[in-house]
Write a protein that holds these residues in place. Structure first.
Motif, PDB file in Angstrom:
ATOM      1  N   GLN A  52       9.119   6.970 -14.737  1.00 46.23           N
ATOM      2  CA  GLN A  52      10.191   6.038 -14.387  1.00 46.23           C
ATOM      3  C   GLN A  52      10.604   6.184 -12.922  1.00 46.23           C
ATOM      4  OE1 GLN A  52      12.918   7.196 -17.534  1.00 46.23           O
ATOM      5  NE2 GLN A  52      12.716   5.185 -18.519  1.00 46.23           N
ATOM      6  N   LYS A  53      10.684   7.429 -12.456  1.00 39.89           N
ATOM      7  CA  LYS A  53      11.015   7.644 -11.045  1.00 39.89           C
ATOM      8  C   LYS A  53       9.917   7.088 -10.142  1.00 39.89           C
ATOM      9  CE  LYS A  53      13.815  11.801 -11.788  1.00 39.89           C
ATOM     10  NZ  LYS A  53      13.942  13.252 -11.517  1.00 39.89           N
ATOM     11  N   ALA A  54       8.672   7.316 -10.543  1.00 42.33           N
ATOM     12  CA  ALA A  54       7.559   6.772  -9.768  1.00 42.33           C
ATOM     13  C   ALA A  54       7.608   5.248  -9.746  1.00 42.33           C
ATOM     14  CB  ALA A  54       6.227   7.255 -10.345  1.00 42.33           C
ATOM     15  N   ALA A  55       7.955   4.649 -10.881  1.00 44.95           N
ATOM     16  CA  ALA A  55       8.053   3.190 -10.956  1.00 44.95           C
ATOM     17  C   ALA A  55       9.121   2.662 -10.006  1.00 44.95           C
ATOM     18  CB  ALA A  55       8.354   2.765 -12.391  1.00 44.95           C
TER      19      ALA A  55
ATOM     20  N   GLU B 151       5.709  -5.419  -3.234  1.00 48.57           N
ATOM     21  CA  GLU B 151       4.447  -5.779  -3.883  1.00 48.57           C
ATOM     22  C   GLU B 151       3.235  -5.423  -3.038  1.00 48.57           C
ATOM     23  OE1 GLU B 151       2.225  -9.771  -5.626  1.00 48.57           O
ATOM     24  OE2 GLU B 151       4.407  -9.743  -5.363  1.00 48.57           O
ATOM     25  N   SER B 152       3.289  -5.718  -1.729  1.00 46.38           N
ATOM     26  CA  SER B 152       2.121  -5.513  -0.879  1.00 46.38           C
ATOM     27  C   SER B 152       1.789  -4.032  -0.738  1.00 46.38           C
ATOM     28  CB  SER B 152       2.364  -6.129   0.506  1.00 46.38           C
ATOM     29  OG  SER B 152       1.268  -5.881   1.355  1.00 46.38           O
ATOM     30  N   ARG B 153       2.759  -3.248  -0.251  1.00 46.42           N
ATOM     31  CA  ARG B 153       2.504  -1.827  -0.048  1.00 46.42           C
ATOM     32  C   ARG B 153       2.351  -1.102  -1.376  1.00 46.42           C
ATOM     33  NH1 ARG B 153       7.185  -0.182   4.092  1.00 46.42           N
ATOM     34  NH2 ARG B 153       8.282  -1.699   2.773  1.00 46.42           N
ATOM     35  N   GLY B 154       3.120  -1.504  -2.380  1.00 47.89           N
ATOM     36  CA  GLY B 154       3.016  -0.878  -3.686  1.00 47.89           C
ATOM     37  C   GLY B 154       1.654  -1.063  -4.322  1.00 47.89           C
ATOM     38  N   SER B 155       1.088  -2.243  -4.179  1.00 44.53           N
ATOM     39  CA  SER B 155      -0.231  -2.490  -4.770  1.00 44.53           C
ATOM     40  C   SER B 155      -1.308  -1.687  -4.072  1.00 44.53           C
ATOM     41  CB  SER B 155      -0.566  -3.990  -4.694  1.00 44.53           C
ATOM     42  OG  SER B 155      -0.607  -4.433  -3.345  1.00 44.53           O
ATOM     43  N   ARG B 156      -1.171  -1.521  -2.744  1.00 49.22           N
ATOM     44  CA  ARG B 156      -2.163  -0.707  -2.018  1.00 49.22           C
ATOM     45  C   ARG B 156      -2.093   0.745  -2.477  1.00 49.22           C
ATOM     46  NH1 ARG B 156      -0.475  -3.741   2.575  1.00 49.22           N
ATOM     47  NH2 ARG B 156       0.730  -1.956   3.351  1.00 49.22           N
ATOM     48  N   LEU B 157      -0.883   1.248  -2.677  1.00 57.35           N
ATOM     49  CA  LEU B 157      -0.732   2.621  -3.143  1.00 57.35           C
ATOM     50  C   LEU B 157      -1.226   2.765  -4.579  1.00 57.35           C
ATOM     51  CD1 LEU B 157       0.295   5.483  -2.675  1.00 57.35           C
ATOM     52  CD2 LEU B 157       2.567   4.725  -3.349  1.00 57.35           C
ATOM     53  N   MET B 158      -0.995   1.735  -5.393  1.00 60.29           N
ATOM     54  CA  MET B 158      -1.412   1.776  -6.792  1.00 60.29           C
ATOM     55  C   MET B 158      -2.931   1.941  -6.914  1.00 60.29           C
ATOM     56  SD  MET B 158       0.095   1.500  -9.877  1.00 60.29           S
ATOM     57  CE  MET B 158       1.554   0.450  -9.754  1.00 60.29           C
ATOM     58  N   GLN B 159      -3.663   1.426  -5.934  1.00 56.29           N
ATOM     59  CA  GLN B 159      -5.125   1.522  -5.966  1.00 56.29           C
ATOM     60  C   GLN B 159      -5.613   2.961  -5.881  1.00 56.29           C
ATOM     61  OE1 GLN B 159      -6.683  -0.957  -2.852  1.00 56.29           O
ATOM     62  NE2 GLN B 159      -5.628  -2.784  -3.568  1.00 56.29           N
TER      63      GLN B 159
ATOM     64  N   LEU C 228      -4.397   5.435  -7.619  1.00 55.12           N
ATOM     65  CA  LEU C 228      -4.144   6.128  -8.871  1.00 55.12           C
ATOM     66  C   LEU C 228      -5.259   5.847  -9.870  1.00 55.12           C
ATOM     67  CD1 LEU C 228      -0.344   5.295  -9.266  1.00 55.12           C
ATOM     68  CD2 LEU C 228      -1.381   7.217  -8.062  1.00 55.12           C
ATOM     69  N   ASP C 229      -5.393   6.753 -10.850  1.00 56.87           N
ATOM     70  CA  ASP C 229      -6.379   6.493 -11.895  1.00 56.87           C
ATOM     71  C   ASP C 229      -5.765   5.586 -12.963  1.00 56.87           C
ATOM     72  OD1 ASP C 229      -4.821   8.086 -13.661  1.00 56.87           O
ATOM     73  OD2 ASP C 229      -5.881   9.889 -13.040  1.00 56.87           O
ATOM     74  N   THR C 230      -6.601   5.158 -13.897  1.00 58.06           N
ATOM     75  CA  THR C 230      -6.179   4.170 -14.902  1.00 58.06           C
ATOM     76  C   THR C 230      -5.018   4.680 -15.743  1.00 58.06           C
ATOM     77  OG1 THR C 230      -8.443   3.330 -15.026  1.00 58.06           O
ATOM     78  CG2 THR C 230      -6.964   2.754 -16.829  1.00 58.06           C
ATOM     79  N   GLU C 231      -5.069   5.949 -16.148  1.00 63.00           N
ATOM     80  CA  GLU C 231      -4.008   6.499 -16.993  1.00 63.00           C
ATOM     81  C   GLU C 231      -2.669   6.513 -16.260  1.00 63.00           C
ATOM     82  OE1 GLU C 231      -2.979  10.608 -19.483  1.00 63.00           O
ATOM     83  OE2 GLU C 231      -4.938  10.329 -18.527  1.00 63.00           O
ATOM     84  N   GLU C 232      -2.689   6.882 -14.966  1.00 64.49           N
ATOM     85  CA  GLU C 232      -1.449   6.913 -14.191  1.00 64.49           C
ATOM     86  C   GLU C 232      -0.878   5.514 -14.015  1.00 64.49           C
ATOM     87  OE1 GLU C 232      -2.103  10.746 -11.247  1.00 64.49           O
ATOM     88  OE2 GLU C 232      -3.142   8.897 -10.823  1.00 64.49           O
ATOM     89  N   ILE C 233      -1.760   4.548 -13.757  1.00 64.06           N
ATOM     90  CA  ILE C 233      -1.306   3.169 -13.594  1.00 64.06           C
ATOM     91  C   ILE C 233      -0.655   2.666 -14.878  1.00 64.06           C
ATOM     92  CG2 ILE C 233      -2.083   0.789 -13.237  1.00 64.06           C
ATOM     93  CD1 ILE C 233      -4.221   1.890 -11.349  1.00 64.06           C
ATOM     94  N   GLN C 234      -1.242   3.014 -16.026  1.00 61.86           N
ATOM     95  CA  GLN C 234      -0.682   2.584 -17.307  1.00 61.86           C
ATOM     96  C   GLN C 234       0.700   3.187 -17.532  1.00 61.86           C
ATOM     97  OE1 GLN C 234      -3.757   3.797 -20.030  1.00 61.86           O
ATOM     98  NE2 GLN C 234      -4.861   1.848 -19.893  1.00 61.86           N
ATOM     99  N   LYS C 235       0.848   4.476 -17.213  1.00 62.88           N
ATOM    100  CA  LYS C 235       2.140   5.138 -17.397  1.00 62.88           C
ATOM    101  C   LYS C 235       3.222   4.472 -16.547  1.00 62.88           C
ATOM    102  CE  LYS C 235       0.609   9.818 -18.581  1.00 62.88           C
ATOM    103  NZ  LYS C 235       0.603  11.243 -18.144  1.00 62.88           N
TER     104      LYS C 235
ATOM    105  N   MET D 168       7.762   0.776 -15.656  1.00 58.74           N
ATOM    106  CA  MET D 168       8.306  -0.296 -14.829  1.00 58.74           C
ATOM    107  C   MET D 168       8.775  -1.464 -15.693  1.00 58.74           C
ATOM    108  SD  MET D 168       6.436  -2.126 -11.550  1.00 58.74           S
ATOM    109  CE  MET D 168       6.038  -0.534 -10.834  1.00 58.74           C
ATOM    110  N   SER D 169       8.006  -1.749 -16.752  1.00 58.30           N
ATOM    111  CA  SER D 169       8.339  -2.904 -17.590  1.00 58.30           C
ATOM    112  C   SER D 169       9.586  -2.685 -18.436  1.00 58.30           C
ATOM    113  CB  SER D 169       7.153  -3.235 -18.514  1.00 58.30           C
ATOM    114  OG  SER D 169       6.905  -2.165 -19.411  1.00 58.30           O
TER     115      SER D 169
END
Length: 352
Positions: free
Chosen positions: A27-30, A38-46, A48-55, A60-61
């Motif tokens: 939650q803190k990471a979110a 959106e722009s910088r966040g999406s670049r950073l999201m790239q 991370l691995d799939t499991e981290e992105i899912q968490k 976030m949702s």
């Protein structure tokens, strides 16, 4: 969202997000990702691995409305964590892992080749400096004093200080005077000196010594599956008892990481990517895990414990691979003199 909507949103009370609300690590990471945009966040999201992105996506949702006070607290905590942990760790291994998570293999190899290129000369001088001072002195005695001065200007100062007296008083003074007056050595001359050293000394010393061979076997045993090692240990102890005992002394296990200085151990923990750290600790014994936790600031420790407890069961192979990755990083950082590895008591009086 228009101005009216913004005003109505600000007027509503955020009952679901009081200041004292306890947020999980994801939650803190979110929240931090939302602050990046959106722009910088999406670049950073790239990265991370799939499991981290899912968490993070799940967290976030379900965040709902987050007050400015909580956002400020999360960002403040993040800044404090970095400050308390003495920054972040950069190394060739960390850079390589990051590149492999972002780019295709062929691009990664091209970039790494460019990075490794300039290090070759420094690697040669590092290997030359690692030779016994008597070997270096005997090699230099047949060289012109100007060549000796150029060579000793490129080795570590503590090595040069040991080699100079072995040249004899007269030649030592001549060489030192030349080192003091020395200007930049022409590139073609320095290249010729390096090629000569490579062919005369480095190549001839490429055969591993007994100590180097034992260290390689220790590294191999560290990565060997425990049941496989146990299966051959009895035979090795019977057939080559002295050699096997020496190899076991050089083995550096995941449990040995816990013996590191806490600040150095924290650097290793910050240097691994993805879920390597929680996976490695998930398979560690309780005592080792506690030593790892003690090396972290309070908030980082709580977040890591929470992540480990929330993990699904992991396979032994996954634990072994994660622990091996942490060992490799620790050795790399030690070679770069970023951290110091614990020394076995048996090694204190070892002669070389």
């Amino acid at each position: 969202m228009n101005v009216a909507n913004l005003q109505r949103t600000g007027a509503r009370k955020t009952k679901a997000t009081p200041v004292e609300r306890r947020l999980s690590g994801p939650q803190k990471a979110a929240i931090l990702f939302l602050c990046l945009g959106e722009s910088r966040g999406s670049r950073l999201m790239q990265q991370l691995d799939t499991e981290e992105i899912q968490k993070i996506t799940r967290a976030m949702s379900s965040l709902g409305v987050i007050s400015a006070e909580i956002v400020e607290k999360v960002m403040s905590d993040f800044t404090e964590e970095v400050a308390n942990g003495s920054g972040v760790v950069g190394s060739f291994t960390v850079a390589e892992n990051l590149l492999r998570s972002l780019l295709p293999e062929d691009q990664v190899e091209t970039i790494l080749k460019d990075i490794r290129g300039p290090l070759k000369e420094r690697d040669l001088w590092a290997r030359f400096s690692a030779l016994n001072e008597n070997v270096i002195a005997n090699y230099l005695k047949k060289e012109h004093p100007q060549t000796i001065a150029a060579i000793l200007s490129n080795v570590k100062t503590d090595v040069a200080a040991k080699v100079l007296p072995l040249l004899g008083a007269e030649k030592m003074q001549d060489v030192i005077e030349r080192m003091v007056r020395m200007e930049s050595v022409p590139h073609h001359m320095m290249k010729q000196i390096e090629e000569t050293i490579q062919s005369d000394i480095i190549n001839s010393s490429d055969q591993p010594t007994t100590a180097e061979l034992y260290q390689r076997m220790a590294d191999l045993f560290n990565k060997l599956d425990r049941p496989a090692l146990d299966a051959v240990s009895a035979g090795l102890e019977e057939n080559i008892p002295d050699a096997f005992a020496s190899i076991k002394q050089k083995m550096f296990t995941f449990e040995d990481l816990a013996k590191m200085d806490p600040l150095d151990l924290a650097k290793v923990m910050r240097g691994v990517a993805g879920n390597t750290l929680p996976t490695a600790l998930r398979g560690a014994n309780k005592e080792t895990r506690e030593l790892f936790f003690r090396a972290l600031p309070g908030r980082s420790r709580d977040m890591l414990m929470e992540e480990i407890n929330a993990m699904a069961p992991v396979r032994r192979r996954e634990v072994r691979e994660a622990q091996s990755a942490m060992l490799d990083l620790a050795k790399t950082l030690a070679e770069d003199e970023v951290v110091r590895l614990p020394v076995n008591d048996e090694d204190q009086d070892e002669l070389f």
